[in-house]
Design a protein around this motif. Structure first.
Motif, mmCIF file in Angstrom:
data_model
loop_
_atom_site.group_PDB
_atom_site.id
_atom_site.type_symbol
_atom_site.label_atom_id
_atom_site.label_comp_id
_atom_site.label_asym_id
_atom_site.label_seq_id
_atom_site.Cartn_x
_atom_site.Cartn_y
_atom_site.Cartn_z
ATOM 1 N N ILE A 94 0.839 -1.203 0.000
ATOM 2 C CA ILE A 94 0.000 0.000 0.000
ATOM 3 C C ILE A 94 0.871 1.249 0.000
ATOM 4 O O ILE A 94 0.594 2.224 -0.701
ATOM 5 N N LYS A 95 1.945 1.224 0.817
ATOM 6 C CA LYS A 95 2.854 2.373 0.858
ATOM 7 C C LYS A 95 3.505 2.613 -0.502
ATOM 8 O O LYS A 95 3.771 3.741 -0.890
ATOM 9 N N GLN A 145 1.994 1.937 -3.244
ATOM 10 C CA GLN A 145 0.855 2.147 -4.145
ATOM 11 C C GLN A 145 0.724 1.047 -5.192
ATOM 12 O O GLN A 145 0.308 1.278 -6.330
ATOM 13 N N LYS A 146 1.068 -0.177 -4.786
ATOM 14 C CA LYS A 146 0.913 -1.328 -5.681
ATOM 15 C C LYS A 146 -0.402 -2.020 -5.357
ATOM 16 O O LYS A 146 -0.451 -3.114 -4.788
ATOM 17 N N MET A 147 -1.501 -1.329 -5.729
ATOM 18 C CA MET A 147 -2.826 -1.782 -5.332
ATOM 19 C C MET A 147 -3.262 -3.046 -6.068
ATOM 20 O O MET A 147 -4.066 -3.827 -5.558
ATOM 21 N N PHE A 200 -8.084 2.290 -9.194
ATOM 22 C CA PHE A 200 -8.327 1.794 -7.840
ATOM 23 C C PHE A 200 -9.809 1.700 -7.487
ATOM 24 O O PHE A 200 -10.191 0.894 -6.662
#
Length: 730
Positions: A55-56, A58-60, A178
């Motif tokens: 998440i940090k 941003q690999k959702m 997202f």
């Protein structure tokens, strides 16, 4: 005490004997259980840390894949959603308070009061003479007053995208990076959703490709048009179809005891409150659109991911500022990429401006529309230089903000030393002529219908509404000459013979393709007659509307006999299927499966922390009448959606920028000729396939025990004539 004693006795009888801790097998099993729990706990902790790291970064996408693998994370049902939602509302009411100003608290105290309260109200329906109690959440007048002036506080999740949307690869895979994205808006129709999910990806590839094409068009905000709109809005609105920002004042109560006067006053108050409520809704809508416009105005460009309704029509997923919206939205939006006009583009820009001005100008030949624009060059320049201080010619247009945008672009070109080299960002529209009837004429190979809706060429565009109005007038003139003693229609005909025009019949003709009923046609015509105010007596107005509706439907049946027979055939097929408690389903020419969602609704009671809620839930029983009446228009919508998507993909391959609004296709002015060629070729390609034969065959395969009516007779219209028709889309 007796109850407790009985409970203890019952518990002693039912309790199992505890396991013998000295049993080595039991001890070993307990150790294994503890070991498995420790492993599970460690695995969950490991996954939690991994998810936090992703998440940090941003690999959702990787996060979603991990979440999907966890089987214990099942979706909540409707009941859980409702109960949790009501509890959250209750917590909001318990914690949200408002402190009125000192001068409003009466005695100078600073008491606080709840911002939201839950109340039960009895609502009586006069027509049915029934009443029901409803639970409502009301906000304090101060909260309401703070919110009603603006909608800028609202959260808009599905904004336009600053990067190209993800290509569609599945039911819930594509579009936004997202946010949850679904290829179809099923609105709770479980069967439709399941059918789309089960359809092989290869079958849906043409639909996915079309949606990706529509989503790849890059837009930007026309700052000059937005600036004019902001000025009008800041000055109170009430121009160019913008709503007035002020409410209608409520009429003062008359100083009388006359019941008649008091009753009139109450009706006036009711009408004023209704008008103010409608204005409030319109103001909120405009504020939302302007909020998005202001947010996006400094962006180089943005994109609109698209998805489908259940019939296969494409829509932008962002709901407010989009090209399907109002004239204001369309005036604000333009292509991010500019292209030089060229000789052809300059001509189409002039035609486009005339189309937007309308008022009958859009019914002229193309040369006539060019001449109209060239005859109003001074007004165009004045509209651009002094849009609000000058003569305001652009405000007389049917689509004023789009007209202003076209004036700005055309003025720039005409003032240039080389007009044809001017770069244009303007989307130029080509619209179908009563497009639903065009599809029916092609399905039925109907020569008469095809000529009425421009499937064949002519010196100027045929106007189907004027054609129907002329036929209605002929019938009424004939009736007016008859003796009223033997023909009661004579009086109605004499009353209406001077009021028949295209506007009177237009709405009925437009909706005829969507299965308008006699009652619907009567109400439409009655509204038009009432607007004119030539018939004061209500009973005479109603009788005249009944006669005009019957006459209009008769004229429609004569001019579009093939369309009526196909609509009737589709309805009969739907009736056969629905009578066996099956929904009507078919597959569009692009491979999209469609299931009509119309089922009877049952009641489901859910007890929550606030109140008992009554929710509607689909049952297994289909609505026979709705399945039958909705099938013809839904089927035609699935065909016009297919035509638009076929055109979109072909335009993309030809290097054109393309946007579509059902039966309105948009591209740069310089590319209109090429788009016109493509959309005609795709229309012919679509209808060269045996669409009705394929539909009947699919019904017979799905329901071998049912008997369907034979296909209706069709004419000998040559589809290839569409290729040479200049006003098919114009």
């Amino acid at each position: 005490m007796r109850f407790l004693e009985k409970t203890k006795k019952k518990k002693n009888l039912t309790d199992k004997k505890p396991e013998d801790k000295s049993d080595p097998v039991a001890i070993e099993q307990e150790k294994l259980t503890i070991s498995e729990q420790e492993k599970l706990t460690k695995e969950k902790e490991r996954l939690r840390k991994k998810v936090n790291k992703l998440i940090k970064k941003q690999k959702m996408k990787q996060v979603r894949e991990i979440v999907k693998e966890q089987e214990d994370l099942k979706p909540w049902g409707q009941e859980a959603h409702v109960k949790v939602g009501c509890r959250l509302i209750q917590l909001l009411m318990d914690t949200a308070y408002i402190q009125p100003p000192v001068d409003q608290s009466g005695d100078g105290s600073l008491d606080i009061c709840p911002a939201f309260v839950h109340v039960l109200k009895t609502v009586t329906k006069d027509a049915q003479k029934t009443s029901r109690r409803y639970g409502m959440i009301e906000c304090d007048p101060l909260v309401h007053k703070g919110m009603e002036k603006t909608a800028r506080h609202m959260v808009i999740p599905y904004m336009p995208m600053l990067v190209p949307p993800i290509n569609w690869t599945g039911y819930d895979r594509g579009a936004y990076l997202f946010l949850p994205s679904y290829v179809m808006r099923t609105h709770g129709a479980k069967q439709q959703r399941q059918v789309v999910k089960r359809t092989p990806r290869t079958q849906l590839e043409p639909v996915f490709e079309a949606l990706d094409t529509l989503g790849s068009t890059k837009w930007r905000v026309n700052k000059r048009v937005l600036g004019v709109i902001d000025r009008i809005w800041a000055n109170g609105g009430h121009l160019a179809d913008l709503v007035d920002r002020e409410d209608v004042p409520l009429p003062e109560e008359p100083d009388t005891e006359d019941e008649t006067e008091i009753k009139k006053w109450k009706w006036k108050v009711k009408d004023a409150k209704k008008e103010n409520s409608e204005r409030h809704s319109q103001r909120c809508d405009i504020e939302l659109k302007l909020a998005v416009s202001r947010k996006m105005k400094d962006e180089e460009g943005f994109y609109y991911p698209h998805n489908l309704d259940f019939r296969g029509r494409a829509y932008p997923m962002h709901p407010y500022l989009n090209h399907l919206g109002s004239d204001m939205c369309r005036g604000i939006l333009e292509f991010s990429e500019g292209r030089r006009l060229g000789k052809s583009g300059l001509r189409w820009l002039k035609i486009h401006l005339a189309n937007l001005y309308a008022g009958g100008v859009d019914k002229l030949s193309f040369d006539g529309r060019v001449a109209f624009t060239e005859n109003h060059v001074d007004e165009i320049f004045d509209s651009v230089d002094r849009p609000l201080e000058g003569r305001r010619w652009w405000l007389g247009a049917e689509d004023p903000f789009q007209c202003l945008a076209a004036c700005i672009n055309l003025a720039e070109a005409l003032r240039s030393p080389s007009p044809e080299t001017t770069v244009s960002y303007m989307p130029v529209h080509q619209d179908g002529s009563c497009n639903g009837l065009q599809h029916y004429a092609a399905l039925g190979r109907d020569k008469l219908g095809a000529a009425a809706v421009n499937l064949v060429g002519g010196e100027k565009p045929a106007d189907v509404y004027s054609g129907i109005a002329a036929r209605v007038l002929d019938i009424m003139r004939s009736d007016a000459e008859k003796d009223p003693a033997t023909n009661p229609n004579a009086l109605h005909a004499r009353l209406l013979v001077n009021q028949v025009d295209r506007k009177l019949v237009k709405q009925t003709v437009m909706t005829s393709v969507y299965g308008v009923t006699y009652v619907g046609a009567r109400d439409q015509i009655k509204r038009r007659l009432k607007e004119r105010g030539n018939i004061a007596d209500d009973s005479a107005l109603f009788a005249a509307a009944c006669y005009a509706a019957r006459t209009t439907l008769t004229a429609l049946g004569e001019m579009f006999e093939a369309a009526r027979s196909i609509m009737s055939w589709l309805g009969e097929c739907a009736k056969v299927i629905a009578s066996e408690n099956h929904p009507v389903r078919w597959t569009t020419p692009l491979g999209l499966p469609v299931v009509q969602p119309y089922r009877q609704l049952g009641r489901h009671l859910i007890k929550t922390s606030l109140q008992v809620l009554t929710l509607q839930r689909e049952t297994d029983k289909v609505m026979v009448k709705r399945q039958r009446t909705a099938f013809p228009p839904n089927f035609v919508h699935s065909l016009d959606g297919s035509h638009m998507m076929m055109t979109a993909v072909a335009c993309k391959k030809a290097g054109l920028n393309f946007a579509g609004v059902h039966d309105s296709y948009w591209t740069h002015a310089c590319d209109v000729d090429e788009m016109n060629r493509i959309l005609r070729e795709k229309f012919v390609e679509l209808y060269e396939a045996p669409i009705l034969e394929n539909l009947l065959e699919s019904f017979q395969e799905s329901f071998p025990n049912l008997t369907f009516p034979p296909l209706p007779d069709r004419g000998d219209f040559d589809l290839r004539d569409v290729l040479e028709s200049p006003y098919f889309f114009n």
